[in-house]
Design an enzyme around this catalytic site. Structure first.
Site, PDB file in Angstrom:
ATOM      1  CE  LYS A  99      29.717 -24.766 -48.702  1.00  0.00           C
ATOM      2  NZ  LYS A  99      28.657 -25.026 -49.641  1.00  0.00           N
TER       3      LYS A  99
ATOM      4  CB  ALA B 255      30.503 -20.927 -57.137  1.00  0.00           C
TER       5      ALA B 255
ATOM      6  N   GLY C  78      32.608 -16.836 -49.675  1.00  0.00           N
ATOM      7  CA  GLY C  78      32.308 -15.674 -48.829  1.00  0.00           C
ATOM      8  C   GLY C  78      32.240 -16.079 -47.358  1.00  0.00           C
TER       9      GLY C  78
ATOM     10  CG  ASP D 215      27.075 -22.681 -45.935  1.00  0.00           C
ATOM     11  OD1 ASP D 215      26.259 -23.384 -45.319  1.00  0.00           O
ATOM     12  OD2 ASP D 215      27.182 -22.680 -47.178  1.00  0.00           O
TER      13      ASP D 215
HETATM   14  O1  C5P Z   1      22.405 -17.867 -43.989  1.00  0.00           O
HETATM   15  P1  C5P Z   1      22.599 -17.251 -45.327  1.00  0.00           P
HETATM   16  O2  C5P Z   1      22.677 -15.744 -45.254  1.00  0.00           O
HETATM   17  O3  C5P Z   1      23.727 -17.820 -46.098  1.00  0.00           O
HETATM   18  O4  C5P Z   1      21.297 -17.598 -46.153  1.00  0.00           O
HETATM   19  C1  C5P Z   1      20.869 -16.929 -47.303  1.00  0.00           C
HETATM   20  C2  C5P Z   1      19.394 -17.184 -47.489  1.00  0.00           C
HETATM   21  O5  C5P Z   1      19.174 -18.567 -47.787  1.00  0.00           O
HETATM   22  C3  C5P Z   1      18.557 -16.925 -46.242  1.00  0.00           C
HETATM   23  O6  C5P Z   1      18.097 -15.608 -46.217  1.00  0.00           O
HETATM   24  C4  C5P Z   1      17.420 -17.902 -46.367  1.00  0.00           C
HETATM   25  O7  C5P Z   1      16.438 -17.370 -47.217  1.00  0.00           O
HETATM   26  C5  C5P Z   1      18.052 -19.077 -47.091  1.00  0.00           C
HETATM   27  N1  C5P Z   1      18.457 -20.167 -46.174  1.00  0.00           N
HETATM   28  C6  C5P Z   1      17.500 -21.006 -45.643  1.00  0.00           C
HETATM   29  N2  C5P Z   1      17.877 -22.021 -44.814  1.00  0.00           N
HETATM   30  C7  C5P Z   1      19.179 -22.234 -44.503  1.00  0.00           C
HETATM   31  C8  C5P Z   1      20.172 -21.396 -45.045  1.00  0.00           C
HETATM   32  C9  C5P Z   1      19.777 -20.357 -45.878  1.00  0.00           C
HETATM   33  O8  C5P Z   1      16.308 -20.849 -45.914  1.00  0.00           O
HETATM   34  N3  C5P Z   1      19.516 -23.252 -43.706  1.00  0.00           N
END
Ligand code: C5P
Length: 280
Positions: free
Chosen positions: A11, A97, A102, A136
């Site tokens: 995406k 990226a 993932g 995501d």
């Molecule tokens: O949800 P995901 O594991 O992909 O997110 C990785 C990190 O990015 C989270 O631990 C958080 O610190 C940050 N994040 C965030 N707000 C989001 C998505 C991710 O703060 N909407």
């Protein structure tokens, strides 16, 4: 139980507005997720007597550190049973990226194991499990253009279609999403995507002044070559250019494939370049 082969597409984020920090530590955001259907990882699922996971990329872990294994284990915990399956992951999407590789693999795993083991999970339940794996991941349950809000799991599908080629450029820089979020200041941007959408079309001219990726400031400061890529995309005639996700991928929308190829040829050979062609 049958053999399943599935494509897990990439995406891009056409704009990424970080709206506010939440009490749970995550951030509320607003983004337009757009699928890149012709750039995909491939996963196969085969019935087996035990669990096996094979991945063609030496960069990725093949244990619990891999989100595909996490997705399988989440289903096992949810249903209280072992899912014996041989999973093969053929990686093509650059990792860390901003292209959602993932997350897409994780969603493909939920969808495929749901079908293979007849778990009967409905769409809403899949979304709920997907969000436990990453912000995501819910988008990739349907992978249709959608405006994402909250952490990105509230999805409003919109019928936009990009009919021009999209040049995707990645210089091989790995950016941690967590670190990127830690380094930006949320801003109350009231941008409304409806102002740049007309039926299925996007107004590129208007987008250039209105659509931003709030992670660009941080990423450009840390990796000035990313700003150079964006400038080069614009100089090469991109109708619109931006960073995807928390980086480091940059993309440019070009009027035709010839122009997109000319632009791609100007980047160093070791950069990853992909031209996504509409309808492929
Ligand atoms: O949800 P995901 O594991 O992909 O997110 C990785 C990190 O990015 C989270 O631990 C958080 O610190 C940050 N994040 C965030 N707000 C989001 C998505 C991710 O703060 N909407």
């Amino acid at each position: 139980m049958k053999y399943i082969e599935i494509k897990a597409p990439a995406k891009i984020n056409i704009g990424l507005f970080v709206v506010s920090k939440r009490a749970d530590g995550y951030h509320n955001l607003r983004t337009l997720f757009y699928p890149v259907s012709d750039l995909y990882d491939k996963l196969t699922f085969e019935p087996s007597n035990n669990f096996e996971f094979i991945c063609n990329s030496a960069e990725l872990p093949i244990d619990k550190g891999n989100i595909v294994v996490q997705a399988k284990e989440l289903l096992e915990r949810t249903f209280g049973k072992k899912l014996n399956v041989k999973i093969t992951l053929e990686k093509k999407i650059p990792t860390q990226a901003g292209l959602g590789g993932g997350s897409s693999d994780a969603a493909a795993t939920l969808i495929s194991l749901n079908e293979m083991f007849k778990l009967n999970l409905k769409h809403d339940q899949l979304i709920e499990l997907a969000l436990q794996l990453g912000s995501d991941v819910p988008f990739f349950i349907r992978t249709k253009p959608a405006i994402g809000t909250s952490r990105g799991e509230i999805l409003e599908e919109i019928p936009v279609e990009i009919s021009e080629p999209i040049l995707i450029v990645n210089p091989g820089i790995k950016i941690s999403t967590k670190e990127a979020f830690e380094n930006i200041q949320p801003g109350e941007n009231r941008f409304d995507y409806r102002s740049i959408i007309n039926g299925t079309e996007l107004f590129y001219e208007k987008m250039n002044s209105l659509v931003v990726n709030d992670f660009e400031n941080y990423a450009f400061k840390k990796y000035p070559q990313l700003k150079n890529i964006k400038d080069q995309l614009i100089e090469s005639g991109a109708l619109f250019a931006l960073m995807s996700g928390s980086g480091s991928t940059m993309f440019g929308i070009f009027k035709d494939v010839v122009q997109a190829k000319e632009a791609a040829n100007k980047f160093p050979k070791y950069y990853y370049c992909w031209i996504s062609i509409p309808g492929c």
